[in-house]
Design a protein around this motif. Structure first.
Motif, short mmCIF file in Angstrom:
data_model
loop_
_atom_site.label_atom_id
_atom_site.label_comp_id
_atom_site.label_asym_id
_atom_site.label_seq_id
_atom_site.Cartn_x
_atom_site.Cartn_y
_atom_site.Cartn_z
N THR A 38 0.85 -1.19 0.00
CA THR A 38 0.00 0.00 0.00
C THR A 38 0.89 1.25 0.00
OG1 THR A 38 -0.12 -0.11 2.41
CG2 THR A 38 -1.92 -1.17 1.20
N PRO A 39 1.59 1.53 -1.11
CA PRO A 39 2.56 2.62 -1.12
C PRO A 39 1.94 4.01 -1.00
CG PRO A 39 2.28 1.78 -3.33
CD PRO A 39 1.51 0.87 -2.41
N GLU A 40 0.72 4.15 -1.47
CA GLU A 40 0.04 5.45 -1.45
C GLU A 40 -0.25 5.90 -0.01
OE1 GLU A 40 -4.43 6.19 -2.63
OE2 GLU A 40 -3.21 5.95 -4.44
N THR A 41 -0.78 4.99 0.81
CA THR A 41 -1.17 5.33 2.18
C THR A 41 -0.23 4.77 3.23
OG1 THR A 41 -2.53 3.35 2.39
CG2 THR A 41 -3.61 5.35 1.53
N LYS A 42 0.57 3.78 2.84
CA LYS A 42 1.46 3.07 3.78
C LYS A 42 0.66 2.48 4.94
CE LYS A 42 5.57 5.76 2.61
NZ LYS A 42 5.59 5.31 1.29
N SER A 43 -0.59 2.11 4.67
CA SER A 43 -1.48 1.59 5.70
C SER A 43 -1.19 0.15 6.07
CB SER A 43 -2.93 1.68 5.23
OG SER A 43 -3.15 0.80 4.13
N GLY A 44 -0.58 -0.60 5.14
CA GLY A 44 -0.50 -2.04 5.34
C GLY A 44 0.90 -2.60 5.42
N SER A 45 0.93 -3.85 5.84
CA SER A 45 2.13 -4.66 5.84
C SER A 45 2.08 -5.53 4.58
CB SER A 45 2.15 -5.54 7.10
OG SER A 45 3.31 -6.33 7.13
N THR A 46 3.21 -5.83 4.01
CA THR A 46 3.28 -6.58 2.76
C THR A 46 2.64 -7.96 2.90
OG1 THR A 46 5.30 -5.43 2.14
CG2 THR A 46 4.85 -7.50 1.00
N ILE A 47 1.87 -8.31 1.88
CA ILE A 47 1.29 -9.65 1.74
C ILE A 47 1.96 -10.28 0.53
CG2 ILE A 47 -0.80 -10.99 1.26
CD1 ILE A 47 -2.40 -8.49 2.28
N ARG A 48 2.37 -11.54 0.66
CA ARG A 48 2.95 -12.26 -0.48
C ARG A 48 2.17 -13.54 -0.71
NH1 ARG A 48 7.66 -14.31 0.78
NH2 ARG A 48 7.52 -13.79 2.98
N LEU A 49 2.20 -14.01 -1.95
CA LEU A 49 1.58 -15.27 -2.33
C LEU A 49 2.64 -16.17 -2.92
CD1 LEU A 49 -1.64 -13.92 -4.10
CD2 LEU A 49 -1.38 -14.62 -1.71
N GLY A 50 2.58 -17.45 -2.60
CA GLY A 50 3.59 -18.34 -3.15
C GLY A 50 3.35 -19.79 -2.83
N LEU A 51 4.40 -20.56 -3.08
CA LEU A 51 4.37 -22.01 -2.89
C LEU A 51 5.29 -22.38 -1.73
CD1 LEU A 51 4.78 -23.09 -6.63
CD2 LEU A 51 2.65 -22.68 -5.36
N PRO A 52 4.75 -22.97 -0.68
CA PRO A 52 5.63 -23.44 0.39
C PRO A 52 6.37 -24.71 -0.03
CG PRO A 52 3.35 -23.95 0.90
CD PRO A 52 3.34 -23.17 -0.38
N LYS A 53 7.48 -24.97 0.62
CA LYS A 53 8.29 -26.15 0.29
C LYS A 53 7.52 -27.45 0.47
CE LYS A 53 12.49 -23.77 1.50
NZ LYS A 53 13.29 -23.33 2.61
N GLN A 54 6.53 -27.45 1.35
CA GLN A 54 5.77 -28.66 1.65
C GLN A 54 4.73 -28.97 0.58
OE1 GLN A 54 6.11 -25.93 3.48
NE2 GLN A 54 6.75 -26.42 5.55
N GLY A 55 4.54 -28.08 -0.39
CA GLY A 55 3.52 -28.26 -1.42
C GLY A 55 2.31 -27.40 -1.14
N GLY A 56 1.39 -27.38 -2.09
CA GLY A 56 0.21 -26.53 -1.98
C GLY A 56 0.55 -25.09 -2.32
N PHE A 57 -0.19 -24.17 -1.71
CA PHE A 57 0.05 -22.73 -1.91
C PHE A 57 -0.17 -22.02 -0.59
CE2 PHE A 57 -4.37 -23.58 -2.88
CZ PHE A 57 -5.08 -22.50 -2.38
N ALA A 58 0.27 -20.76 -0.51
CA ALA A 58 0.25 -20.07 0.78
C ALA A 58 0.09 -18.57 0.61
CB ALA A 58 1.52 -20.37 1.56
N ILE A 59 -0.39 -17.96 1.69
CA ILE A 59 -0.39 -16.50 1.83
C ILE A 59 0.58 -16.20 2.97
CG2 ILE A 59 -2.44 -16.55 3.33
CD1 ILE A 59 -3.20 -13.80 2.10
N PHE A 60 1.52 -15.28 2.70
CA PHE A 60 2.58 -14.95 3.64
C PHE A 60 2.41 -13.52 4.15
CE2 PHE A 60 4.30 -18.11 0.77
CZ PHE A 60 5.03 -18.95 1.59
N THR A 61 2.75 -13.31 5.42
CA THR A 61 2.81 -11.96 5.99
C THR A 61 4.20 -11.79 6.60
OG1 THR A 61 1.97 -12.63 8.16
CG2 THR A 61 0.33 -11.95 6.50
N HIS A 62 4.53 -10.58 6.96
CA HIS A 62 5.82 -10.31 7.58
C HIS A 62 5.87 -11.03 8.92
CE1 HIS A 62 9.24 -8.28 9.29
NE2 HIS A 62 9.47 -7.67 8.14
#
Length: 139
Positions: free
Chosen positions: A61-85
């Protein structure tokens, strides 16, 4: 949750999604749509920037700097994930609400199985908290 198509502003991010295994891509695209939908419905968040961080789609959220980064990806264990700081309280706070509903990776992620449909109502709470994380800290 039915996926909503949001145009990609970055060819790099679009190609990263295209490179995800098909078994995980649908869930990741649903999470992506939920991030944009939640941001649009949340006062004070402003525009969300989609970029790559550590090779993963990341939402800021660069405009307001309201949020913490959210990332999406693949964990080593398989499947998919949503990551936060990992140094935020986002995952621990979310886990206190839903201790047995999700598979957690420490203080940094929620894992989903390939083909799993992320529960929009519950996961939307995590996304809302991430997108407003710094607003709460300022208050």
């Amino acid at each position: 949750m039915k996926p909503v198509r949001y145009a990609f502003d970055s060819a790099e991010v679009e190609s990263r999604f295209a490179a995800f295994p098909e078994s995980a891509r649908a869930g990741l695209l649903k999470l992506r749509a939920l991030i944009f939908e939640t941001a649009a419905a949340t006062p004070g968040v402003g525009a969300v920037q989609e970029t790559l961080k550590w090779g993963q789609p990341a939402y800021l959220t660069p405009e307001t700097k309201s949020g913490s980064t959210i990332r999406l990806g693949l964990p080593k264990q398989g499947g998919f994930a949503i990551f936060t700081h990992c140094q935020t309280t986002l995952i621990p706070d979310f886990r206190s609400l839903f201790p047995d509903d999700f598979t957690y990776e420490g203080n940094r992620a929620i894992h989903f199985r390939d083909g799993e449909d992320p529960e929009a109502e519950k996961v939307g709470l995590l996304i809302h908290s991430a997108l407003t994380y710094h607003l709460k800290k300022r208050a």
